[in-house]
Scaffold this motif. Structure first.
Motif, short mmCIF file in Angstrom:
data_model
loop_
_atom_site.label_atom_id
_atom_site.label_comp_id
_atom_site.label_asym_id
_atom_site.label_seq_id
_atom_site.Cartn_x
_atom_site.Cartn_y
_atom_site.Cartn_z
N ALA A 95 1.45 5.97 4.97
CA ALA A 95 1.24 4.53 4.80
C ALA A 95 2.50 3.75 5.13
CB ALA A 95 0.78 4.23 3.38
N LEU A 138 -6.85 4.16 4.24
CA LEU A 138 -5.84 3.15 3.95
C LEU A 138 -4.88 2.95 5.12
CD1 LEU A 138 -4.97 3.78 0.22
CD2 LEU A 138 -6.27 1.90 1.19
N LEU A 145 0.83 -1.21 0.00
CA LEU A 145 0.00 0.00 0.00
C LEU A 145 0.86 1.26 0.00
CD1 LEU A 145 -2.82 -1.05 2.50
CD2 LEU A 145 -2.95 -0.89 0.02
#
Length: 844
Positions: A275, A724, A25
């Motif tokens: 992330a 996310l 990701l």
């Protein structure tokens, strides 16, 4: 050692796969950002290069106004083109006119949807060597009442040669016949904009250019380079003009566009960093637990002759393989993100034609980021594995000695103190432009401080909150509490991943609620008019709307508002241009000195902050320079309290026109005549507005809702990206619990042997997950509140004047955190409950 490393990788595929998802990701964001920006650059660079003539001549700008589009330009006199044609080496030279605010109506009377991209009107260049368009149907427009459409707009609206069309322009509505369809540039792409071509005389009339040009395009003879011709033309035209080669024109336009859209790259890169940062906690946990579980295996390798370096390299090789696999999958995911971004920005009018661009730089950075982050996260566990004494690690009762948290406490305290100083500094900073940057630095330091200190607080938090669990869940609750306290570093690392995500979600939630409250306050305090006419995407529109509204019996006053960029005493500012006679009827300004009468002649009103910073008082004279180079001496006629409805500077429409500002409105504020029925007044206004589909009518509440909708759209995009990071945090909790179950296999077997049921075991794992996730949520909410309040205060000069803490939403986030723990624990709990008792007891 290579075989041992390979066998270890194959033996822990599932655990490593969960960690790889975090890398995938993070790298996907990095790759997607770079692919999208490279595609953006390719699209516009090709567009600019294909449309630039060998040499271009435009009026010299008074200052750099960027790509805002609010600044007017000085026309180039027609006689200059004739002089340029006489320059040696010039094969052809032709003037052109171009302006925004020209919109094509579809057959049903609606504006052709450009999604916010500009509607451009231009004169058709008759010389085929200089023409930017290539006719695919019909012919070029030659007289009034004839137009040519770009192929994209013609196809979308369903028009062909011979059809009658209606156009909204900066001047009057135009009814014309389509005589030609053309492609623009080499590939015909306009990046979402629409382009309508007129004959030169018609274009000059519609744009108010008189007999002048927007610029002159020059074609070089075969034996002359662009640079040579540029120098010759510059010598002839003299001062006051910019003369550039094709490459210089393309580079300048590309640089301006890149600067204007730089926020896209910054935003996406920030989420990639988030992330990866969150993912690093998962990788650290994964390798810490893998090393702990393999302590006897690694010790045996040491006893057989493996050096510390070999053991360290063995663990790092596993991490490198994980990083390469994650980066490869992330690079593929980057294409998906870039595709989604292209579709998203297409809805905003930024259409990117052609295939996505994958550059060597994107590939290199994707693998570098994926591998480096993984190696850094695995470094500490690798060193710890190498330092464990072989004999001690091979003992059946070996227990790793828990290291002191003193160093982390000191580092965390220093970071927290630095964060406090920085955040306080942002609140008292005299330069409001630096305050958001200070908040960013302070927030980063605060998050790092929380990461450093969270192991210190993990054990007392688990003890305090976990005190309820034995009463609620008996033995299962007590075991869950003890497990959460057993390894505070692991608990803290797992909770920190969730903490980062919720910190940002909470911070932007506070900012969004405060921004919406500020919009309501602004409308209540500053907007005096009953209705506002504007476009939904902030595009300028013809002043003909205001002129027709003034003729209504139901309307008492009409206030036109425009925005322009001007330089005052050497410093560029955005200024609102308004009708001085109706300013006080449409808007409320709190005058500290002077009044709206100060706009008379060449007057200017400034807000209190600007006046103090520049040392201006009523009666002072300042020099104004427009982006087009026009100059005027303005007299300060009033000072008012900060007001976001007009910004920091206000001039009259007449002054704006004298400085070359485009005669296009951004807002038209309408005041109903006294005694007019609201429904009747609205109906009368709508009878005028409906003739201009590019604009819409809003009352005060609707106008506030439209502004808040724009804020909500931005926050929705940000929160969608932040989700996310929460997903990665969930994977981290799953990973930690799964490994914790494996680590405690024998313990679980013994508990089952002495009577613990499968249901109790599942409950134990779930409650442990809830404790960890609630801990991360509490930290995230606390840090997010600090971030949100600090951001709100830092953006006070940008219009965020109200502070609102959405209590209900924060409670929802806390409940969400607990639910995340329940969901994340489902698989590990099921796996623990399905263990065979005897096999678990026999596990070494």
């Amino acid at each position: 050692m290579r075989r041992a490393t390979l066998r270890s990788l194959l033996a822990h595929k599932l655990r490593l796969a969960l960690s790889a998802v975090a890398i995938v990701l993070g790298v996907a964001f990095v790759a997607g950002t770079m692919i999208f920006t490279d595609t953006l650059d390719r699209t516009f660079t090709a567009l600019f290069q294909s449309t630039a003539s060998d040499v271009g001549v435009t009026a010299e700008a008074g200052f750099d106004a960027g790509v805002d589009g609010t600044a007017g330009t000085r026309p180039v006199p027609a006689e200059l083109a004739q002089r340029i044609r006489g320059v040696e080496g010039v094969a052809a030279a032709e003037g052109y006119v171009q302006a925004e605010g020209v919109y094509l109506l579809t057959a049903d009377g609606q504006v052709l949807d450009t999604g916010g991209a500009p509607g451009i009107g231009a004169s058709w260049i008759t010389d085929p060597e200089l023409s930017l368009g290539e006719l695919t149907e019909g012919r070029a427009p030659e007289r009034a009442g004839e137009v040519a459409l770009d192929s994209g707009s013609a196809a979308e609206a369903g028009y062909t040669v011979g059809d009658r069309v209606t156009l909204l322009t900066p001047g009057p509505r135009v009814d014309a016949t389509v005589v030609g369809v053309f492609t623009f540039g080499e590939d015909g792409g306009l990046a979402g904009a629409s382009l309508t071509a007129f004959d030169l005389a018609t274009a000059q009339d519609l744009t108010g250019a008189g007999d002048g040009y927007t610029g002159i395009q020059v074609l070089a003879a075969d034996d002359v380079t662009d640079a040579e011709l540029r120098d010759r033309v510059a010598a002839v035209v003299g001062d006051g003009y910019d003369v550039q080669t094709a490459q210089q024109q393309a580079d300048e336009q590309s640089a301006a566009l890149e600067e204007g859209l730089s926020f896209i790259t910054v935003l996406l890169t920030a989420f990639a960093v988030i992330a990866l940062f969150v993912g690093s906690f998962i990788i650290l946990n994964t390798f810490s637990m893998l090393v702990a579980q393999r302590s006897r295996e690694l010790a045996l390798l040491r006893a057989l002759g493996a050096s510390r370096g070999q053991v360290t390299r063995s663990v790092l090789v596993e991490a490198a393989v994980l990083g390469v696999v994650g980066a490869t999958l992330g690079l593929a995911g980057g294409f998906g993100i870039a595709t989604g971004l292209r579709a998203l920005f297409g809805t905003f009018g930024l259409t990117l034609d052609g295939d996505l661009v994958l550059s060597a730089g994107t590939v290199v950075w994707s693998y570098a980021v994926g591998v480096v982050v993984t190696l850094l996260a695995a470094w500490v566990p690798a060193r710890r594995a190498a330092r464990t004494p072989p004999v001690a690690a091979m003992r059946e009762d070996h227990v790793a000695v828990e290291r002191s948290l003193r160093r982390r406490t000191v580092v965390g305290a220093v970071l927290a103190a630095g964060a406090a100083v920085t955040l306080v500094g942002s609140a008292v900073a005299e330069d409001g432009g630096n305050a958001p940057a200070l908040v960013g630095v302070g927030a980063l330091a605060l998050v790092l401080a929380a990461v450093a200190l969270s192991p210190v607080a993990a054990r007392p938090f688990a003890r305090a909150l976990g005190a309820l669990l034995p009463r609620l869940a008996g033995t299962a609750g007590r075991l869950a509490r003890d497990n959460a306290q057993r390894n505070p570093r692991r608990t803290a690392a797992t909770a920190s991943a969730l903490m980062v995500g919720l910190t940002l979600v909470t911070g932007f939630g506070v900012l969004g609620a405060s921004a919406n409250a500020s919009v309501d306050a602004l409308v209540d305090d500053a907007l005096r008019a009953d209705y506002v006419v504007s476009t939904a995407v902030g595009q300028p529109f013809t002043p003909e709307v205001a002129d027709r509204l003034r003729g209504l019996d139901e309307v008492a006053a009409v206030l036109q508002e425009r925005f322009t960029q001007v330089q005052l005493d050497g410093q560029a500012v955005f200024a609102a241009a308004v009708d001085a006679a109706t300013l006080d009827r449409g808007l409320t300004l709190e005058y500290l000195s002077g009044s709206s009468d100060g706009l008379a002649g060449r007057g200017v009103l400034v807000d209190e902050t600007t006046a103090e910073a520049r040392g201006w008082e009523v009666g002072d004279t300042v020099e104004a320079v427009s982006a087009g180079g026009q100059r005027a001496q303005l007299t300060v006629g009033g000072v008012y309290a900060a007001n976001q409805a007009v910004g920091s500077v206000v001039v009259s429409l007449e002054t704006d026109a004298a400085l070359g500002g485009p005669a296009l409105d951004r807002y038209v504020h309408v005041v109903l005549a006294e005694g007019t029925d609201a429904a009747a007044g609205r109906a009368a206004i709508e009878s005028v507005v409906e003739s201009y589909p590019v604009v819409s009518l809003k009352d005060r509440d609707e106008f506030a809702g439209e502004q808040k909708g724009q804020v909500d759209q931005v926050l929705l995009l940000i929160n969608a990206l932040l989700v996310l990071s929460v997903v990665i945090a969930v994977l981290g909790i799953v990973n930690t619990l799964a490994m914790s179950v494996l680590e405690r296999t024998r313990e679980i077997g013994l508990l089952r042997a002495v009577g613990m049921t499968r249901r109790q075991l599942r409950r134990t794992v779930r409650l442990e997950a809830v404790l960890i996730s609630v801990y991360g949520s509490v930290l995230g909410l606390g840090l997010g509140l600090v971030l949100g309040v600090s951001l709100t205060r830092a953006l006070a000069e940008q219009g965020i004047t109200e502070l609102v803490v959405p209590g209900g939403r924060l409670v929802g986030f806390l409940v969400l955190g607990a639910l995340i723990g329940v969901v994340a624990a489902a698989w590990p709990a099921r796996r623990a409950a399905r263990m065979q008792v005897l096999d678990a007891i026999a596990t070494a």
